[in-house]
Motif scaffolding. Structure first.
Motif, short mmCIF file in Angstrom:
data_model
loop_
_atom_site.label_atom_id
_atom_site.label_comp_id
_atom_site.label_asym_id
_atom_site.label_seq_id
_atom_site.Cartn_x
_atom_site.Cartn_y
_atom_site.Cartn_z
N LYS A 129 0.82 -1.21 0.00
CA LYS A 129 0.00 0.00 0.00
C LYS A 129 0.85 1.26 0.00
CE LYS A 129 -4.08 -2.07 0.60
NZ LYS A 129 -5.22 -1.93 -0.31
N ASP A 130 0.27 2.33 -0.54
CA ASP A 130 0.84 3.68 -0.46
C ASP A 130 2.29 3.72 -0.92
OD1 ASP A 130 -1.56 4.59 0.66
OD2 ASP A 130 -0.92 3.96 2.65
N VAL A 131 2.53 3.23 -2.11
CA VAL A 131 3.88 3.22 -2.68
C VAL A 131 4.16 4.55 -3.37
CG1 VAL A 131 5.44 2.06 -4.28
CG2 VAL A 131 3.71 0.73 -3.04
N LEU A 132 5.35 5.07 -3.15
CA LEU A 132 5.82 6.27 -3.84
C LEU A 132 7.11 5.93 -4.56
CD1 LEU A 132 5.29 8.98 -1.08
CD2 LEU A 132 4.13 8.93 -3.28
N ILE A 133 7.19 6.30 -5.84
CA ILE A 133 8.41 6.12 -6.61
C ILE A 133 8.89 7.50 -7.06
CG2 ILE A 133 9.45 5.11 -8.67
CD1 ILE A 133 7.31 2.92 -8.53
N PHE A 134 10.12 7.82 -6.73
CA PHE A 134 10.71 9.09 -7.15
C PHE A 134 11.94 8.79 -8.02
CE2 PHE A 134 8.56 10.34 -3.22
CZ PHE A 134 7.95 11.53 -3.60
N THR A 135 12.22 9.69 -8.95
CA THR A 135 13.43 9.59 -9.76
C THR A 135 14.21 10.89 -9.67
OG1 THR A 135 12.36 10.44 -11.77
CG2 THR A 135 12.27 8.05 -11.40
N GLY A 136 15.49 10.82 -10.02
CA GLY A 136 16.31 12.03 -10.04
C GLY A 136 16.26 12.75 -8.71
N ARG A 137 16.09 14.06 -8.78
CA ARG A 137 16.10 14.91 -7.58
C ARG A 137 14.73 14.95 -6.93
NH1 ARG A 137 18.89 18.34 -12.04
NH2 ARG A 137 20.96 17.41 -11.93
N ARG A 138 14.24 13.77 -6.57
CA ARG A 138 12.94 13.61 -5.89
C ARG A 138 11.78 14.08 -6.77
NH1 ARG A 138 9.63 14.38 -1.45
NH2 ARG A 138 9.79 16.65 -1.35
N ARG A 139 11.78 13.63 -8.02
CA ARG A 139 10.65 13.91 -8.91
C ARG A 139 9.72 12.71 -8.93
NH1 ARG A 139 14.63 15.47 -13.16
NH2 ARG A 139 15.53 17.39 -12.34
N LEU A 140 8.44 12.97 -8.81
CA LEU A 140 7.47 11.88 -8.71
C LEU A 140 7.42 11.07 -10.00
CD1 LEU A 140 5.27 10.56 -6.97
CD2 LEU A 140 3.62 12.09 -8.08
N SER A 191 24.41 10.70 -13.52
CA SER A 191 23.84 9.56 -12.80
C SER A 191 22.36 9.79 -12.63
CB SER A 191 24.52 9.37 -11.44
OG SER A 191 24.23 10.47 -10.59
N LEU A 192 21.62 8.71 -12.49
CA LEU A 192 20.20 8.82 -12.20
C LEU A 192 19.88 7.99 -10.96
CD1 LEU A 192 18.50 6.07 -13.22
CD2 LEU A 192 19.02 7.06 -15.45
N ASP A 193 18.90 8.46 -10.22
CA ASP A 193 18.52 7.84 -8.96
C ASP A 193 17.07 7.40 -9.00
OD1 ASP A 193 20.86 8.72 -6.82
OD2 ASP A 193 20.59 10.17 -8.41
N ILE A 194 16.81 6.23 -8.47
CA ILE A 194 15.44 5.73 -8.34
C ILE A 194 15.22 5.42 -6.87
CG2 ILE A 194 13.74 4.03 -9.08
CD1 ILE A 194 16.86 4.20 -11.08
N THR A 195 14.12 5.93 -6.30
CA THR A 195 13.83 5.75 -4.89
C THR A 195 12.41 5.23 -4.72
OG1 THR A 195 15.30 7.56 -4.26
CG2 THR A 195 13.66 6.89 -2.64
N VAL A 196 12.25 4.24 -3.86
CA VAL A 196 10.94 3.70 -3.55
C VAL A 196 10.67 3.87 -2.06
CG1 VAL A 196 9.44 1.66 -3.60
CG2 VAL A 196 11.14 1.98 -5.40
N LEU A 197 9.46 4.33 -1.73
CA LEU A 197 9.01 4.41 -0.34
C LEU A 197 7.76 3.57 -0.19
CD1 LEU A 197 9.92 7.83 -0.82
CD2 LEU A 197 10.07 7.31 1.60
N ALA A 198 7.73 2.76 0.83
CA ALA A 198 6.58 1.91 1.17
C ALA A 198 6.88 1.31 2.53
CB ALA A 198 6.38 0.83 0.12
N ASP A 199 5.95 0.52 3.05
CA ASP A 199 6.25 -0.17 4.31
C ASP A 199 7.43 -1.11 4.13
OD1 ASP A 199 4.24 1.15 5.56
OD2 ASP A 199 2.81 -0.49 5.53
N GLN A 200 7.53 -1.70 2.92
CA GLN A 200 8.67 -2.54 2.60
C GLN A 200 9.08 -2.27 1.15
OE1 GLN A 200 8.95 -7.16 2.13
NE2 GLN A 200 9.18 -6.75 4.32
N PRO A 201 9.79 -1.15 0.90
CA PRO A 201 10.18 -0.80 -0.47
C PRO A 201 11.10 -1.85 -1.07
CG PRO A 201 11.34 0.56 1.13
CD PRO A 201 10.31 -0.20 1.89
#
Length: 617
Positions: A129-140, A191-201
């Protein structure tokens, strides 16, 4: 053409298909890996938010490890909720308000500046639930639920082994040089960055390949910029510009390159070198959004019908000469209301009007964010609107607010570009999506509070008092230098934004954040303000410094109530508003209690430093 495929939970592969294990941390020579607290501490460039995911620990956890990456047959992950529980057990204090989370970030080196198609695969054995994926400089890049019973596009859910759900999402990410906040030179970014936020990303697979598509460049101020976020993360307590959320409303046929920065004006965006980057990389068929006004309105040379208008016209002309398609965005509204009758106080009307006039005269699309955001704020009202702004702030949105405002921008793009004669503008409108549905603010938005066990941990960004500047100790101290000294002595949490409370303090000046911090912490008494002007560069007197110092002290230590009322030898020698502060200063031994100190004298920097030493905070 560059192509890489990363398979998580594996430790072997080929040159282009790379196995990634939980222990693979990023380092430049390696070219890929997870970014955790450990390698952030070891690598200087990983400490610059604009060159990374723009997520970093709140400062009191700077020496703590929060990200413990694990792996199984479905990929690499971290158990965010377990780590939050560990922090609460360690400190003996819980997190109030929103559910807090630890981000999982992965960094990949690429060969050159440009656009890259990034496909992220997450395999899940249970709903996430409630997954957020951001790329680069925290872009949704994406938000929603994975493997939910309904609401997921069918192309994003497939079947894996053992009945697991397979989530797949493709985003287009721009990689570009940047001038980071607090720096004056350009940093190359490859470089590029990928970030995932969740209870268990989790990451199961990432595919990166070069993409040939138009780029949407953004020029603007702090209300548009890619803001960084502290973690443990909560969206309501994170500064956010709508420019870092607009990517959530665009298809993969377009990439976003955001060069907006806090404090910039139509003039300083060019003067400080940000426009040079945009002008170098923007090519025929690209787009550029311009949103300024919040800082222009405080400079005589940048009045709406003067310098502001002229600079916008010059940008439009230069874009068209390069074959770049410009759009003007009217400045986003603030949550500001009049105290006398409770009506909305529109502080940017004339700047929004100039944008509309230029659009009409130059036949350029205008996204009227000012009108739409103001209507939203008025409909919500002062109190309800606060949920969309950073706590205690009436200019800068949080993640909820930025997402909502980006949705307004997306709707406006369709309105103003959908029927344009130029096919490029129509294409832009066709790239707009509905986003990821409503993102309602949490009921309780509460900023993090430093746990008591970290009480002695100081913010490294604050630095030391200005003791190293020995050759300047004889110089007169000005008001803003005095504030800076007290802020550092009292170890206040610094800020990188400015809320326009004084008409003579401009957001792009180095000291704007210092004034904001002092204002938020009650250091600036109204007796030192004249007609909404603070006069930051005016020499500071001993009396004024005592006001700053006592206010700084009482934010950290208690001053007995009777001290404020007890007469002292200076009662007839100081201004009325300053009398309680001077009495407290005598109690704290900051000045001689016999009345011999000359309150009207201008302090040198050295004298101010000595008073700071006496504060003993």
């Amino acid at each position: 053409m560059f192509y890489r495929r990363f398979l998580f939970g594996q430790d072997s592969g080929t040159a282009n298909v790379i196995g990634v294990a939980a222990g693979d941390l990023y380092r430049p020579g390696k070219g890929y890996g997870f970014v955790t607290e450990q390698n952030r501490r070891e690598q200087e460039l990983l400490k610059i938010p604009e060159l990374n995911s723009a997520f970093d620990t709140v400062y009191w956890y700077q020496d703590s490890d929060l990200s413990f990456v694990e792996e199984d047959s479905t990929g690499c992950f971290l158990d965010s909720q377990k780590e939050i529980g560990r922090l609460e057990e360690m400190t003996g204090e819980g997190f109030e308000g929103e559910c807090r989370r630890i981000p999982l970030s992965f960094k990949i080196d690429v060969p050159r500046e440009g656009n890259y198609k990034v496909t992220l695969v997450i395999r899940a054995r249970k709903p996430v639930k409630d997954v957020l994926i951001f790329t680069g400089r925290r872009r949704l890049g994406w938000r929603g639920d994975i493997a939910a019973a309904d609401g997921m596009p069918i192309e994003q859910i497939g079947s894996g082994v053992d009945g697991e759900a397979v989530f797949r999402h493709t985003m287009t990410v721009n990689v570009c040089d940047i001038i980071p906040r607090g720096h004056t030179k350009r940093f190359e970014d490859k470089s590029l960055d990928i970030t995932v936020l969740a209870d268990q990303p989790k990451f199961s697979e990432i595919i990166v390949e070069e993409a040939a598509c138009p780029t949407l460049y953004i020029a603007g101020d702090s209300t548009v910029t890619d803001q960084s976020a502290d973690y443990p993360y909560a969206p309501g307590c994170s500064y956010c510009g709508w420019g870092q959320m607009i990517s959530g409303y665009l298809t993969e046929k377009l990439a976003v390159s955001n060069h907006a920065h806090s404090g910039l004006t139509t003039s300083s965006f060019r003067e400080e070198g940000h426009y040079d980057i945009l002008a170098q990389y923007a090519k025929t068929g690209d787009y550029c959004f311009f949103q300024f006004g919040h800082n222009d309105q405080k400079l005589e040379a940048l009045k709406a019908q003067g310098g502001y208008r002229n600079h916008l016209l010059r940008y439009l002309k230069e874009c068209r000469e390069k074959g770049v398609f410009p759009l003007i965005v009217t400045p986003i509204a603030r949550n500001t209301w009049k105290g006398n009758d409770g009506s909305y106080n529109d502080l940017l009307a004339e700047y929004a009007q100039v944008c509309l006039e230029i659009g009409e005269e130059e036949n350029v699309p205008v996204v009227d964010l000012h009108k739409c955001s103001m209507e939203f704020i008025i409909e919500k009202g002062l109190e309800a609107s606060k949920a969309y702004f950073y706590p205690g702030d009436y200019t800068h949105s949080n993640d909820y607010g930025a997402y909502y405002m980006a949705g307004i921008v997306a709707e406006e793009i369709v309105r103003v570009c959908g029927s344009r004669q130029e096919s490029a503008y129509r294409f832009l409108a066709e790239c707009v999506t509905d986003g990821f549905g409503a993102w309602e603010p949490a009921e309780h938005i509460v900023p993090m509070v430093k746990p008591k066990i970290f009480e002695k941990v100081e913010n490294p960004a604050e630095g030391a008092l200005l003791l190293a500047e020995v050759d300047r100790l004889e110089e007169p101290a000005d008001r803003v230098s005095a504030l800076d000294m007290i802020i550092k002595t009292a170890r206040f949490f610094p800020t990188n934004v400015y809320n326009d409370m004084f008409t003579d303090v401009v957001g792009h000046e180095w000291y704007a954040g210092c004034v904001e911090c002092a204002y938020q912490n009650g250091m600036i008494d109204s007796g030192l303000v004249e007609d909404r002007k603070f006069y930051p560069l005016r020499n500071v007197t001993l009396e004024e410094f005592m006001v700053f110092a006592v206010n700084g002290y009482k934010s950290r230590r208690a001053v007995p109530g009777e001290v404020w009322e007890k007469p002292c030898a200076y009662d007839g020698k100081c201004r009325e508003f300053a009398r309680p502060y001077i009495r407290a200063a005598c109690y704290l031994d900051l000045i001689a209690s016999d009345g011999s100190a000359a309150l009207e004298q201008v302090l040198t920097r050295g004298e101010a430093v000595e008073i700071c030493r006496k504060l003993k905070l």
